[in-house]
Design an enzyme around this catalytic site. Sequence first.
Site, PDB file in Angstrom:
ATOM      1  N   HIS A  80      33.391  39.111  44.526  1.00  0.00           N
ATOM      2  CA  HIS A  80      32.475  39.411  45.622  1.00  0.00           C
ATOM      3  C   HIS A  80      32.183  38.144  46.423  1.00  0.00           C
ATOM      4  CE1 HIS A  80      31.009  43.538  44.292  1.00  0.00           C
ATOM      5  NE2 HIS A  80      31.847  43.169  43.347  1.00  0.00           N
ATOM      6  N   HIS A 124      31.868  47.949  34.641  1.00  0.00           N
ATOM      7  CA  HIS A 124      33.019  47.275  34.001  1.00  0.00           C
ATOM      8  C   HIS A 124      32.597  46.324  32.877  1.00  0.00           C
ATOM      9  CE1 HIS A 124      32.080  44.284  37.051  1.00  0.00           C
ATOM     10  NE2 HIS A 124      32.792  44.856  38.004  1.00  0.00           N
ATOM     11  N   ASN A 147      33.132  42.350  31.963  1.00  0.00           N
ATOM     12  CA  ASN A 147      33.467  41.592  33.158  1.00  0.00           C
ATOM     13  C   ASN A 147      32.243  41.355  34.027  1.00  0.00           C
ATOM     14  OD1 ASN A 147      36.632  41.322  33.388  1.00  0.00           O
ATOM     15  ND2 ASN A 147      36.187  43.311  32.479  1.00  0.00           N
ATOM     16  N   ASP A 192      43.233  48.063  31.553  1.00  0.00           N
ATOM     17  CA  ASP A 192      44.530  47.626  32.068  1.00  0.00           C
ATOM     18  C   ASP A 192      45.145  46.513  31.240  1.00  0.00           C
ATOM     19  OD1 ASP A 192      42.879  45.524  32.752  1.00  0.00           O
ATOM     20  OD2 ASP A 192      43.423  45.486  34.876  1.00  0.00           O
ATOM     21  N   GLY A 193      44.431  46.054  30.209  1.00  0.00           N
ATOM     22  CA  GLY A 193      44.939  44.984  29.366  1.00  0.00           C
ATOM     23  C   GLY A 193      44.717  43.593  29.907  1.00  0.00           C
ATOM     24  N   ASP A 202      38.676  50.800  38.807  1.00  0.00           N
ATOM     25  CA  ASP A 202      38.374  49.681  39.713  1.00  0.00           C
ATOM     26  C   ASP A 202      39.568  49.434  40.630  1.00  0.00           C
ATOM     27  OD1 ASP A 202      36.684  47.788  40.800  1.00  0.00           O
ATOM     28  OD2 ASP A 202      37.230  46.219  39.367  1.00  0.00           O
ATOM     29  N   LEU A 218      40.339  37.642  39.157  1.00  0.00           N
ATOM     30  CA  LEU A 218      40.696  39.051  39.239  1.00  0.00           C
ATOM     31  C   LEU A 218      39.890  39.721  40.350  1.00  0.00           C
ATOM     32  CD1 LEU A 218      40.893  40.002  35.448  1.00  0.00           C
ATOM     33  CD2 LEU A 218      42.791  39.987  37.067  1.00  0.00           C
ATOM     34  N   ALA A 219      40.572  40.542  41.153  1.00  0.00           N
ATOM     35  CA  ALA A 219      39.927  41.220  42.277  1.00  0.00           C
ATOM     36  C   ALA A 219      40.270  42.700  42.216  1.00  0.00           C
ATOM     37  CB  ALA A 219      40.393  40.619  43.603  1.00  0.00           C
ATOM     38  N   GLY A 220      39.519  43.438  41.385  1.00  0.00           N
ATOM     39  CA  GLY A 220      39.838  44.834  41.182  1.00  0.00           C
ATOM     40  C   GLY A 220      41.043  44.965  40.267  1.00  0.00           C
TER      41      GLY A 220
END
Length: 386
Positions: A143, A218, A221, A250-251, A277, A310-312
């Site tokens: 963000h 999430h 995270n 998603d690992g 996400d 990480l972005a989504g």
Amino acid sequence: MTGKKKITGARIFDGIDWHDGCALLIEAGHVKGIVASGAAPDDAETIDARGLLLVPGFIDLQVNGGGGALLNEEPSLDGIRQICAAHAKFGTTALLPTLITDTREIRTKAIEAGVAAKAAAVPGFLGLHLEGPHLSVARKGAHDPSLIRPMEDADLAEMLACVNALGSLMVTVAPENTTKEQVRALADAGVVVSLGHTDVGFDAACAYAKAGARTVTHLFNAMSGLGHREPGVVGAALATGTLHAGIIADGFHVDPASMGIALRGKRGPGQIFLVTDAMSPIGTAMTSFFLNGREILRKDGRLTLADGTLAGADIDMLSSVRFVHEKLGLPIEEAIRMASAYPADVMGIASHKGRLLPGTDADFVLLTPELGMKATWIGGERVFAA
């Protein structure tokens, strides 16, 4: 034809039990019942699903984009249609298009688009998820920190004013920039308040749960972690029975070992449920896109900013179900519930979504025994076929 349908030949999972040798009866877009194949009415249109699995449609409460559209970049009715259609190809029959931290103007446009999508009965549109801007800069993740700010009276008023027109509204907030009184006002109005992007400790998180927060965004995270002396937000999510928690399977966002520990340690009745996400590349060959003017790179199943943040996520809901079933060893029934029944419980819509019981919406997915995609149905109508 009478407008009635019967799906025959499939092994049916209604969200609770499996039914073999039965037919799913549909009338006026709703589940009429599950009956023995020989007892299905003759005047119903027959759809042969022999050899397939028929399971409740998936519900995704955190979807930033899909099919090339990102809600932050396309806060419009067309953008929402594109996102919903993209995820229907992967079994998602209801979702919350999610707006991450942005300007006041973009948020207003997204709300207006959501109201229009609800009025237009866009297939798959459930409501909106506003993830920010009332978060913690310390746990900002992807963000934009320049757009993060405290919740003001005008923000609260705008959200309270749109709840009914949207149908469903989830709001992710951090205690650092939101008061307990604001959370209580949102919860009392029917908004699902989620704690996320926050660095507060266990006691503060529990206090906000008592004020009305219902879930956690999430899990693991962008939040304070589980420590042996300070359990943090992760500890509050697992130890507080009233809290649910979304998780990205998603690992990359969460190690499978940590996911397993959380699933075994979660106190009920709150449940851990799946969210994707997902960003705009889902269902496309895109290798990059822009968010708040910053380029997001897509490579090897990950979406990241230039610095590696990480972005989504680059995952769909069917792949998430496969992940927890195959990598974590969860029974397929529980993996499906994490993507259907539990999200419905979180949003308070279990009376009509998340399970295939008499009177519920006829939202379901047809899969091969190997969990390959075959078809998605929303409201008794097929919207996608592989």
